[in-house]
Write an enzyme that holds these catalytic residues in place. Sequence first.
Site, PDB file in Angstrom:
ATOM      1  N   ARG A  95      -2.293  -8.568  -1.054  1.00  0.00           N
ATOM      2  CA  ARG A  95      -0.993  -8.096  -1.539  1.00  0.00           C
ATOM      3  C   ARG A  95      -1.042  -7.950  -3.054  1.00  0.00           C
ATOM      4  NH1 ARG A  95       3.406 -11.388   2.205  1.00  0.00           N
ATOM      5  NH2 ARG A  95       1.818 -12.946   2.487  1.00  0.00           N
ATOM      6  N   LEU A  98       8.793 -17.061  12.233  1.00  0.00           N
ATOM      7  CA  LEU A  98       8.086 -16.426  11.114  1.00  0.00           C
ATOM      8  C   LEU A  98       6.691 -15.954  11.499  1.00  0.00           C
ATOM      9  CD1 LEU A  98      10.400 -17.958   9.607  1.00  0.00           C
ATOM     10  CD2 LEU A  98       8.747 -18.492   7.833  1.00  0.00           C
ATOM     11  N   PHE A 145      -4.035 -17.717  12.102  1.00  0.00           N
ATOM     12  CA  PHE A 145      -4.684 -16.428  11.819  1.00  0.00           C
ATOM     13  C   PHE A 145      -4.694 -16.185  10.306  1.00  0.00           C
ATOM     14  CE2 PHE A 145      -4.060 -11.638  11.491  1.00  0.00           C
ATOM     15  CZ  PHE A 145      -5.418 -11.405  11.400  1.00  0.00           C
ATOM     16  N   THR A 146      -3.536 -16.266   9.677  1.00  0.00           N
ATOM     17  CA  THR A 146      -3.482 -16.121   8.214  1.00  0.00           C
ATOM     18  C   THR A 146      -2.977 -17.391   7.540  1.00  0.00           C
ATOM     19  OG1 THR A 146      -1.273 -15.148   8.407  1.00  0.00           O
ATOM     20  CG2 THR A 146      -3.119 -13.620   8.239  1.00  0.00           C
ATOM     21  N   TYR A 202       3.240  -2.984  12.343  1.00  0.00           N
ATOM     22  CA  TYR A 202       4.097  -3.997  11.705  1.00  0.00           C
ATOM     23  C   TYR A 202       5.547  -3.524  11.681  1.00  0.00           C
ATOM     24  CZ  TYR A 202       5.630  -7.328   8.051  1.00  0.00           C
ATOM     25  OH  TYR A 202       6.279  -8.310   7.323  1.00  0.00           O
ATOM     26  N   LYS A 225       1.835  -7.139  19.383  1.00  0.00           N
ATOM     27  CA  LYS A 225       2.084  -8.114  20.467  1.00  0.00           C
ATOM     28  C   LYS A 225       2.809  -9.340  19.918  1.00  0.00           C
ATOM     29  CE  LYS A 225      -1.684  -7.328  23.755  1.00  0.00           C
ATOM     30  NZ  LYS A 225      -2.998  -7.843  24.226  1.00  0.00           N
ATOM     31  N   ASN A 229      -1.001 -20.231  14.875  1.00  0.00           N
ATOM     32  CA  ASN A 229      -2.336 -19.989  15.446  1.00  0.00           C
ATOM     33  C   ASN A 229      -3.400 -19.910  14.342  1.00  0.00           C
ATOM     34  OD1 ASN A 229      -1.986 -17.515  14.246  1.00  0.00           O
ATOM     35  ND2 ASN A 229      -2.410 -16.292  16.085  1.00  0.00           N
ATOM     36  N   ARG A 269      17.027 -20.879  26.811  1.00  0.00           N
ATOM     37  CA  ARG A 269      16.976 -22.077  27.667  1.00  0.00           C
ATOM     38  C   ARG A 269      17.535 -23.310  26.943  1.00  0.00           C
ATOM     39  NH1 ARG A 269      13.629 -26.116  28.137  1.00  0.00           N
ATOM     40  NH2 ARG A 269      11.985 -25.187  26.864  1.00  0.00           N
TER      41      ARG A 269
HETATM   42  P1  NAD Z   1       1.739 -15.425   6.312  1.00  0.00           P
HETATM   43  O1  NAD Z   1       0.707 -14.509   6.839  1.00  0.00           O
HETATM   44  O2  NAD Z   1       1.363 -16.349   5.204  1.00  0.00           O
HETATM   45  O3  NAD Z   1       2.367 -16.310   7.473  1.00  0.00           O
HETATM   46  C1  NAD Z   1       2.424 -15.908   8.813  1.00  0.00           C
HETATM   47  C2  NAD Z   1       2.016 -17.097   9.676  1.00  0.00           C
HETATM   48  O4  NAD Z   1       2.112 -16.729  11.054  1.00  0.00           O
HETATM   49  C3  NAD Z   1       0.568 -17.532   9.436  1.00  0.00           C
HETATM   50  O5  NAD Z   1       0.518 -18.924   9.283  1.00  0.00           O
HETATM   51  C4  NAD Z   1      -0.153 -17.074  10.702  1.00  0.00           C
HETATM   52  O6  NAD Z   1      -1.303 -17.853  10.991  1.00  0.00           O
HETATM   53  C5  NAD Z   1       0.943 -17.185  11.741  1.00  0.00           C
HETATM   54  N1  NAD Z   1       0.769 -16.321  12.908  1.00  0.00           N
HETATM   55  C6  NAD Z   1       0.445 -15.003  12.933  1.00  0.00           C
HETATM   56  N2  NAD Z   1       0.411 -14.558  14.203  1.00  0.00           N
HETATM   57  C7  NAD Z   1       0.726 -15.615  14.993  1.00  0.00           C
HETATM   58  C8  NAD Z   1       0.835 -15.790  16.398  1.00  0.00           C
HETATM   59  N3  NAD Z   1       0.605 -14.780  17.253  1.00  0.00           N
HETATM   60  N4  NAD Z   1       1.154 -17.026  16.874  1.00  0.00           N
HETATM   61  C9  NAD Z   1       1.366 -18.057  16.026  1.00  0.00           C
HETATM   62  N5  NAD Z   1       1.254 -17.953  14.689  1.00  0.00           N
HETATM   63  C10 NAD Z   1       0.938 -16.747  14.185  1.00  0.00           C
HETATM   64  O7  NAD Z   1       2.982 -14.523   5.869  1.00  0.00           O
HETATM   65  P2  NAD Z   1       4.318 -14.898   5.114  1.00  0.00           P
HETATM   66  O8  NAD Z   1       4.324 -14.128   3.858  1.00  0.00           O
HETATM   67  O9  NAD Z   1       4.509 -16.367   5.070  1.00  0.00           O
HETATM   68  O10 NAD Z   1       5.396 -14.243   6.090  1.00  0.00           O
HETATM   69  C11 NAD Z   1       6.122 -15.010   7.033  1.00  0.00           C
HETATM   70  C12 NAD Z   1       7.075 -14.107   7.794  1.00  0.00           C
HETATM   71  O11 NAD Z   1       7.974 -13.474   6.884  1.00  0.00           O
HETATM   72  C13 NAD Z   1       6.393 -12.989   8.570  1.00  0.00           C
HETATM   73  O12 NAD Z   1       7.043 -12.830   9.810  1.00  0.00           O
HETATM   74  C14 NAD Z   1       6.589 -11.769   7.703  1.00  0.00           C
HETATM   75  O13 NAD Z   1       6.623 -10.599   8.453  1.00  0.00           O
HETATM   76  C15 NAD Z   1       7.934 -12.068   7.053  1.00  0.00           C
HETATM   77  N6  NAD Z   1       8.058 -11.370   5.770  1.00  0.00           N
HETATM   78  C16 NAD Z   1       7.363 -11.800   4.682  1.00  0.00           C
HETATM   79  C17 NAD Z   1       7.473 -11.092   3.474  1.00  0.00           C
HETATM   80  C18 NAD Z   1       6.750 -11.537   2.233  1.00  0.00           C
HETATM   81  O14 NAD Z   1       6.879 -10.872   1.199  1.00  0.00           O
HETATM   82  N7  NAD Z   1       6.017 -12.621   2.223  1.00  0.00           N
HETATM   83  C19 NAD Z   1       8.278  -9.943   3.412  1.00  0.00           C
HETATM   84  C20 NAD Z   1       8.931  -9.528   4.564  1.00  0.00           C
HETATM   85  C21 NAD Z   1       8.833 -10.253   5.741  1.00  0.00           C
HETATM   86  N1  UDP Z   2      -0.788  -2.380  -4.626  1.00  0.00           N
HETATM   87  C1  UDP Z   2      -1.545  -2.016  -5.728  1.00  0.00           C
HETATM   88  N2  UDP Z   2      -2.706  -2.685  -5.947  1.00  0.00           N
HETATM   89  C2  UDP Z   2      -3.146  -3.711  -5.155  1.00  0.00           C
HETATM   90  C3  UDP Z   2      -2.354  -4.077  -4.047  1.00  0.00           C
HETATM   91  C4  UDP Z   2      -1.173  -3.387  -3.799  1.00  0.00           C
HETATM   92  O1  UDP Z   2      -1.202  -1.102  -6.482  1.00  0.00           O
HETATM   93  O2  UDP Z   2      -4.220  -4.263  -5.458  1.00  0.00           O
HETATM   94  C5  UDP Z   2       0.482  -1.672  -4.392  1.00  0.00           C
HETATM   95  C6  UDP Z   2       0.669  -1.144  -2.976  1.00  0.00           C
HETATM   96  O3  UDP Z   2       0.096   0.144  -2.854  1.00  0.00           O
HETATM   97  C7  UDP Z   2       2.187  -1.122  -2.860  1.00  0.00           C
HETATM   98  C8  UDP Z   2       2.636  -2.302  -3.718  1.00  0.00           C
HETATM   99  O4  UDP Z   2       1.541  -2.594  -4.577  1.00  0.00           O
HETATM  100  O5  UDP Z   2       2.703   0.056  -3.408  1.00  0.00           O
HETATM  101  C9  UDP Z   2       2.987  -3.544  -2.910  1.00  0.00           C
HETATM  102  O6  UDP Z   2       1.928  -3.791  -2.020  1.00  0.00           O
HETATM  103  P1  UDP Z   2       1.847  -5.088  -1.096  1.00  0.00           P
HETATM  104  O7  UDP Z   2       0.618  -4.938  -0.273  1.00  0.00           O
HETATM  105  O8  UDP Z   2       1.983  -6.305  -1.922  1.00  0.00           O
HETATM  106  O9  UDP Z   2       3.151  -5.053  -0.187  1.00  0.00           O
HETATM  107  P2  UDP Z   2       4.047  -3.905   0.501  1.00  0.00           P
HETATM  108  O10 UDP Z   2       5.326  -4.000  -0.235  1.00  0.00           O
HETATM  109  O11 UDP Z   2       3.411  -2.566   0.351  1.00  0.00           O
HETATM  110  O12 UDP Z   2       4.131  -4.335   1.920  1.00  0.00           O
END
Ligand code: NAD
Ligand code: UDP
Length: 317
Positions: A185, A72, A35-36, A144, A90, A33, A105
């Site tokens: 992040r 994802l 969003f990010t 989350y 949601k 969608n 399905r």
């Molecule tokens: P991201 O935000 O870059 O990617 C998420 C994607 O999902 C985006 O493209 C966003 O537009 C899409 N999206 C969000 N809500 C949606 C919806 N309702 N319908 C359709 N698309 C939607 O994040 P990411 O880092 O690529 O993470 C991907 C997945 O991995 C996530 O589910 C996240 O929770 C999980 N994850 C990531 C990390 C990490 O460190 N990157 C750690 C733990 C879990």
């Molecule tokens: N953090 C920080 N400075 C920043 C962004 C994040 O010190 O500018 C810290 C945050 O408080 C956390 C860790 O870095 O302790 C990792 O944060 P992130 O948002 O990357 O992911 P999290 O593991 O918390 O989901």
Amino acid sequence: MKRILITGGAGFIGGHLCERLLNEGNDIICLDNFFTGSKDNIRHLIGNSHFELVRHDITKEYFAEVDQIYNLACPASPPHYQYNPIKTIKTSILGVINMLGLAKRCKATILQASTSEVYGDPKIHPQTEDYWGNVNPIGVRSCYDEGKRCAETLMMDYYRQNNVDIRIVRIFNTYGPNMDMNDGRVVSNFILQALNGEDITVYGDGLQTRSFCYVDDLIDAMIKMMNNPQGFIGPVNLGNSSERTILDFAKVIIEMTHSKSKIIYKNLPSDDPMQRQPDLVLAKRELNWQPSTDIKAGLEKTIKYFEEKMIEIRKNS
Ligand code: NAD
Ligand code: UDP
């Protein structure tokens, strides 16, 4: 050739997964969608006849015929998922119900991208998969954390009740090229601040820890998990066990970017976990996988990506 649906396919991890699975000869539906996510992450795939881009929100039903689903879709950075917390939960609950219905399905295998956040602020260290976690159910991170926990519950219930072929992976902090530079992040904030010569914002005293995994290693593990023939469903931790404090991480970034940035301290966000390190014994045993990218090698590629992106943005402004 398999028909594979990747929700959140235009996101950071999703874009890498689309590219890898397309290169391996599969037919990909990338659903997002936006969003990010960004079209920039998958622009180079558009035009390939085996790649289809669909703008859709997983909180609404979606119909397609597929063999595998990587779910994802969900904003992953704290500022992004807290921007609209009701939408975040949601996405994790209604979205996962819709994807599980689709899997049921089509008789497709579905892999859920869960997270280390299911452990909350963990009381055991490193975190093993049998730990139930320490999550604040009413805090600002719970949209989350609890959303992802409920998504795991739904996966298990569809497995037990409807025999849906599921896989659950708990992803720990992952970084690499294509991260959104402004996602708030720690990896993106620190690299951006260092390259711009701005102060590096360490939250709290910086003694909280994280363990960072390079995206290519994660993608290898996710694909292994999806195709694991032994029927191992998880949950399994995926990440890198090399743990460091956030303060130490700031110093590494300053050194690697040769930056003159100074470290400043800001308030620690509420419910920020104090320590996080995956126990990877199960992943090694069941998937014969362990991460192989050293943090410096991974950060070099990520910093280069940020530098190139900044030049591109300057050119276009
Ligand atoms: P991201 O935000 O870059 O990617 C998420 C994607 O999902 C985006 O493209 C966003 O537009 C899409 N999206 C969000 N809500 C949606 C919806 N309702 N319908 C359709 N698309 C939607 O994040 P990411 O880092 O690529 O993470 C991907 C997945 O991995 C996530 O589910 C996240 O929770 C999980 N994850 C990531 C990390 C990490 O460190 N990157 C750690 C733990 C879990
Ligand atoms: N953090 C920080 N400075 C920043 C962004 C994040 O010190 O500018 C810290 C945050 O408080 C956390 C860790 O870095 O302790 C990792 O944060 P992130 O948002 O990357 O992911 P999290 O593991 O918390 O989901």
